[in-house]
Scaffold this motif. Structure first.
Motif, short mmCIF file in Angstrom:
data_model
loop_
_atom_site.label_atom_id
_atom_site.label_comp_id
_atom_site.label_asym_id
_atom_site.label_seq_id
_atom_site.Cartn_x
_atom_site.Cartn_y
_atom_site.Cartn_z
N CYS A 297 -51.82 0.51 -24.70
CA CYS A 297 -51.46 1.36 -23.56
C CYS A 297 -50.74 0.54 -22.49
CB CYS A 297 -52.70 1.94 -22.90
SG CYS A 297 -53.70 2.89 -24.01
N GLY A 298 -49.94 1.21 -21.70
CA GLY A 298 -49.30 0.58 -20.53
C GLY A 298 -48.47 -0.62 -20.93
N THR A 299 -48.63 -1.68 -20.16
CA THR A 299 -47.87 -2.90 -20.40
C THR A 299 -48.12 -3.45 -21.81
OG1 THR A 299 -47.67 -3.46 -18.08
CG2 THR A 299 -47.77 -5.30 -19.60
N PHE A 342 -54.17 -4.07 -32.35
CA PHE A 342 -54.45 -3.47 -31.05
C PHE A 342 -54.32 -4.53 -29.97
CE2 PHE A 342 -56.21 -1.15 -34.43
CZ PHE A 342 -55.75 0.12 -34.16
N ILE A 343 -53.63 -4.17 -28.90
CA ILE A 343 -53.33 -5.15 -27.87
C ILE A 343 -53.91 -4.65 -26.55
CG2 ILE A 343 -51.46 -6.42 -26.71
CD1 ILE A 343 -49.80 -5.52 -29.29
N SER A 344 -54.71 -5.49 -25.90
CA SER A 344 -55.35 -5.05 -24.66
C SER A 344 -55.81 -6.25 -23.84
CB SER A 344 -56.56 -4.17 -25.00
OG SER A 344 -57.27 -3.84 -23.83
N GLN A 345 -55.42 -6.28 -22.59
CA GLN A 345 -55.91 -7.34 -21.70
C GLN A 345 -57.42 -7.24 -21.59
OE1 GLN A 345 -57.63 -9.24 -18.71
NE2 GLN A 345 -57.28 -7.12 -18.16
N SER A 346 -57.90 -6.07 -21.17
CA SER A 346 -59.34 -5.90 -20.89
C SER A 346 -60.17 -5.81 -22.15
CB SER A 346 -59.54 -4.61 -20.08
OG SER A 346 -59.12 -3.50 -20.86
N GLY A 347 -59.59 -5.29 -23.22
CA GLY A 347 -60.36 -5.04 -24.44
C GLY A 347 -61.27 -3.83 -24.29
N ALA A 396 -51.40 -4.72 -11.63
CA ALA A 396 -50.19 -4.75 -12.47
C ALA A 396 -50.24 -6.01 -13.35
CB ALA A 396 -48.95 -4.77 -11.59
N SER A 397 -50.19 -5.80 -14.64
CA SER A 397 -50.36 -6.90 -15.59
C SER A 397 -49.13 -7.82 -15.60
CB SER A 397 -50.57 -6.30 -16.97
OG SER A 397 -50.96 -7.28 -17.87
N THR A 398 -49.35 -9.12 -15.56
CA THR A 398 -48.24 -10.07 -15.60
C THR A 398 -48.49 -11.14 -16.65
OG1 THR A 398 -49.29 -11.28 -13.77
CG2 THR A 398 -47.50 -9.74 -13.20
N LYS A 484 -42.36 0.68 -10.62
CA LYS A 484 -43.04 1.96 -10.30
C LYS A 484 -44.45 1.70 -9.81
CE LYS A 484 -41.88 3.77 -14.43
NZ LYS A 484 -41.49 4.63 -15.53
N GLU A 485 -45.19 0.86 -10.57
CA GLU A 485 -46.61 0.65 -10.29
C GLU A 485 -46.86 0.14 -8.88
OE1 GLU A 485 -49.16 -0.80 -14.05
OE2 GLU A 485 -47.43 -2.06 -13.67
N ILE A 486 -46.07 -0.83 -8.44
CA ILE A 486 -46.47 -1.48 -7.19
C ILE A 486 -45.59 -1.17 -5.99
CG2 ILE A 486 -47.74 -3.34 -8.34
CD1 ILE A 486 -45.38 -5.18 -7.68
N LEU A 601 -54.10 3.74 -9.24
CA LEU A 601 -54.23 3.00 -10.50
C LEU A 601 -55.59 2.31 -10.58
CD1 LEU A 601 -50.76 1.25 -10.71
CD2 LEU A 601 -51.50 3.32 -11.84
N ALA A 602 -55.92 1.86 -11.78
CA ALA A 602 -57.09 1.00 -11.99
C ALA A 602 -56.71 0.04 -13.10
CB ALA A 602 -58.29 1.81 -12.39
N LYS A 603 -57.36 -1.10 -13.12
CA LYS A 603 -56.97 -2.11 -14.10
C LYS A 603 -57.50 -1.81 -15.49
CE LYS A 603 -55.81 -6.76 -14.67
NZ LYS A 603 -54.41 -6.37 -14.88
N SER A 604 -58.73 -1.33 -15.54
CA SER A 604 -59.32 -1.10 -16.85
C SER A 604 -59.65 0.38 -16.94
CB SER A 604 -60.58 -1.95 -16.97
OG SER A 604 -61.26 -1.64 -18.14
N VAL A 605 -58.99 1.09 -17.87
CA VAL A 605 -59.08 2.54 -17.88
C VAL A 605 -59.98 2.98 -19.04
CG1 VAL A 605 -57.77 4.69 -17.93
CG2 VAL A 605 -56.84 2.70 -16.78
N THR A 606 -61.24 3.27 -18.71
CA THR A 606 -62.21 3.55 -19.77
C THR A 606 -62.51 5.03 -19.90
OG1 THR A 606 -63.98 3.01 -18.23
CG2 THR A 606 -63.27 1.26 -19.69
C1 G6P Z 1 -54.04 0.21 -17.01
C2 G6P Z 1 -53.40 -0.88 -16.17
C3 G6P Z 1 -52.16 -1.42 -16.88
C4 G6P Z 1 -52.50 -1.87 -18.29
C5 G6P Z 1 -53.15 -0.74 -19.09
C6 G6P Z 1 -53.70 -1.23 -20.42
O1 G6P Z 1 -53.24 1.36 -16.98
O2 G6P Z 1 -53.09 -0.42 -14.89
O3 G6P Z 1 -51.65 -2.52 -16.15
O4 G6P Z 1 -51.33 -2.30 -18.93
O5 G6P Z 1 -54.25 -0.20 -18.37
O6 G6P Z 1 -54.76 -2.11 -20.16
P1 G6P Z 1 -55.34 -3.15 -21.20
O7 G6P Z 1 -56.53 -3.76 -20.52
O8 G6P Z 1 -55.72 -2.36 -22.42
O9 G6P Z 1 -54.26 -4.13 -21.51
#
Ligand code: G6P
Length: 608
Positions: A297-299, A342-347, A396-398, A484-486, A601-606
């Motif tokens: 999702c997202g970035t 599957f790709i995810s920062q937060s997991g 915003a993911s960088t 857009k995000e920021i 927005l939120a960083k981790s969307v559960t």
């Molecule tokens: C949210 C964040 C985005 C992120 C996306 C996926 O929408 O605002 O910055 O890219 O979730 O998050 P993840 O943790 O799965 O990479």
């Protein structure tokens, strides 16, 4: 999404609840609240807005209590307000909840018109339902056991009960929840980060589990109410609060950390002496795989898009990419023996996690690229590739994105080799190009001041286009997404070659076009697309290496240029991401928006 914490302590817990919430604020920041037990009765403090508002409320009106729960909210049902802030409570029970109770209206109907609600949330009905069972004489444990099967949707929740100073009950279905073990104290938390200063000894609840915690320990039950044992693990997360260092914003700090964290991530996979890539053990050889299905999702979804270009062209392995929220609802047929990535920062992103479970149900071998090693996505994968980005706090993911690209580039090289499409020399060339990225990234960051000046052009615009071709196309979409995000400026990322099929109608002198054109096989095509825009009065911000900029200037004059180092086109998407981040960052600073915690927005969307 929402962050939750619970402390079954020995003395005052409210400061520690707020400290835990600070670590969870990345999950949501619409409102926050805590509830504690004082002499057996439930007391609450809640506030609309960021956590600082709750801290101010508590400073004026402190709260005692040795057992308590806390919540930081990302609104789903009901506007951000104090009334809708968690905890929700009756006289008998208080609850904090992350997720969505989908059948809350049916449950409200069932409870009847006599029940009085003080919020518009889906959560409050759960407090009333448990409260009703307590009134009927059930114990708290029995009341929760009776309530759980009645709930539909996704949730993690924690409850405290009036008169019960030695009891806290938590449950999870869909959303993450961990139990923490302290010295004579017990905890609940959405993640290890929230509990890091309290304990590193954790048990992650599994799907459908619920846990009854007392000062002496925890009893865990599965969906059927049968007692179960869950592994006790030591989390590696540091208890130190992550700071901004000398930077003004977390996002700025995280952009500047990229040379280091890309380097760390590379070192975990690349041997610079032999110029070879070593991946963790895979469930199946790339040579046996008919297709890769990737979802995110997202970035992170844009990292998957770049991966598609790399893996298909280098490894000749078909790769399908779809958004987490779309893949399973399309009922996509997945081939036997296929691999899913599957790709995810937060997991923890729910849409990505559900896509993973769909792929698992279709018999796929599950690979994931995650930044948080004990996350749910990591735990449900056959092979985990960890990005070593470190905690990412800016919403915003960088650095998570560029380290994801780094890992996926290594996967592409390994897959190409395993499938016999990469000779030794080409492997060494690509590995060397990757090894150069941290140094080249540092060079790009040296252009920060110039990029900040160029960002002034974007800050004044209403609409901005980002364009690129090949791997530059997903990077264009990432550039637009960041803006857009920021900065809240409308932006679109387009394939440069597609512009003539529609978007060119929007070109005017007040619509800046950010054009990415590294030297390489696609340079001439992008240069032609640039000329088409300049010829129509468009204001182009042209990104290339010195050779590309010189060539372009002989054809048409861009409004501004940003020079990047000349690199192998294979690694260009990683480097061209950095000016995208800086342009968005400086445009947002120029506009005075909240860079690290942008609105809505939120960083981790559960939630789904
Ligand atoms: C949210 C964040 C985005 C992120 C996306 C996926 O929408 O605002 O910055 O890219 O979730 O998050 P993840 O943790 O799965 O990479």
């Amino acid at each position: 999404m929402c962050g939750i914490i619970g402390i079954l302590g020995r003395d005052g817990v409210s400061d520690r609840l707020v400290d835990g919430l600070k670590r969870l604020e990345y999950r949501g920041y619409d409102s926050a609240g805590i509830a504690t037990l004082v002499n057996g009765s439930i007391h609450r403090r809640r506030a609309e807005g960021k956590l600082a508002q709750l801290a101010a409320v508590l400073a004026d009106n402190p709260l005692d209590g040795d057992a308590g729960i806390g919540h930081t909210r990302w609104a789903t049902h009901g506007v951000p307000s104090e009334d809708n802030a968690h905890p929700h409570a009756t006289d008998r029970v208080a609850i904090v909840h992350n997720g969505i109770i989908e059948n809350y209206q049916e449950l409200r109907d069932k409870l009847g018109a006599d029940t009085e609600y003080t919020s518009d949330t889906d959560t409050e009905v759960v407090a009333h339902l448990v409260g009703k069972y307590l009134e009927e004489g059930l114990s708290p444990k029995e009341a929760v056991a009776r309530t759980l099967p009645e709930l539909e949707g996704a949730f993690a929740f924690v409850m405290v009960f009036a008169g019960e100073h030695d009891l806290m009950i938590g449950a999870r279905r869909g959303s993450p929840l961990a139990v923490g073990f302290g010295e004579g104290e017990m905890y609940f938390g959405s993640d290890a980060l929230a509990l890091a200063p309290l304990t590193r000894t954790l048990s992650y609840l599994e799907e459908g589990d619920w846990a009854v915690v007392t000062h002496d320990g925890v009893e865990i039950f599965d969906t059927d109410g049968a007692p179960v044992e869950r592994k006790v693990v030591q989390s590696a997360v540091s208890g130190a609060m992550i700071g901004k260092g000398n930077y003004r914003h977390f996002m700025q700090k995280e952009i500047h950390e990229q040379p280091a964290v890309i380097g760390d991530t590379l070192h975990s996979m690349l041997n610079p002496a032999s110029q070879t890539i070593t991946l963790p053990p895979l469930p199946v050889d790339f040579a046996q795989v008919p297709k890769i299905t990737a979802s995110a999702c997202g970035t992170a979804a844009l990292a998957a898009q770049v991966g598609k270009y790399w893996i298909e062209s280098l490894a000749r392995l078909p790769m399908e990419v779809d958004l987490g929220s779309e893949l399973r609802y399309r009922e996509t047929p997945l081939p036997e023996g296929g691999m899913a990535l599957f790709i995810s920062q937060s997991g923890e992103t729910m849409d990505t996690l559900e896509a993973l479970r769909y792929a698992k149900g279709q018999g796929q071998h599950i690979l994931s690229v995650v930044n948080v090693p004990d996350s749910t996505i990591a735990r449900e994968s056959d092979t985990v590739f960890q990005t070593l980005a470190g905690p990412e706090i800016g919403v915003a993911s960088t650095k998570a994105f560029t380290t994801q690209l780094t890992v996926i580039a290594a996967i592409a090289i390994a897959a190409a080799k395993a499938r016999g499409h990469l000779d030794r020399q080409r492997e060494a060339t690509l590995a060397a190009a990757l090894a150069e990225v941290p140094g080249r990234a540092a060079e790009v960051l040296n252009h920060d001041a110039h990029i900040a000046e160029v960002a002034g052009m974007l800050a004044e615009a209403r609409d901005v286009f980002y364009m690129g071709r090949g791997t530059g196309y997903p990077i264009a979409m990432e550039g637009a997404l960041k803006l857009k995000e920021i900065s809240y400026i409308h932006a679109e990322g387009y394939a440069a070659g597609e512009m003539k099929h529609g978007p060119i109608a929007l070109i005017e002198d007040d619509v800046p076009v950010v054009m990415m054109s590294p030297s390489g096989p696609l340079f001439d095509k992008v240069a032609s697309n640039t000329q088409e825009i300049v010829a129509r009065g468009g204001k182009v911000i042209f990104l290339s290496d010195s050779e590309g900029i010189a060539k372009m200037s002989r054809m048409a004059k861009p409004a501004a240029t940003i020079e990047l180092p000349k690199v192998d086109p294979f690694v260009a998407p990683i480097l061209y991401t950095i000016p995208m981040q800086l342009l968005a960052y400086h445009a947002a600073v120029h506009k005075g928006t909240d860079v690290d915690q942008p609105r809505n927005l939120a960083k981790s969307v559960t939630v789904e």
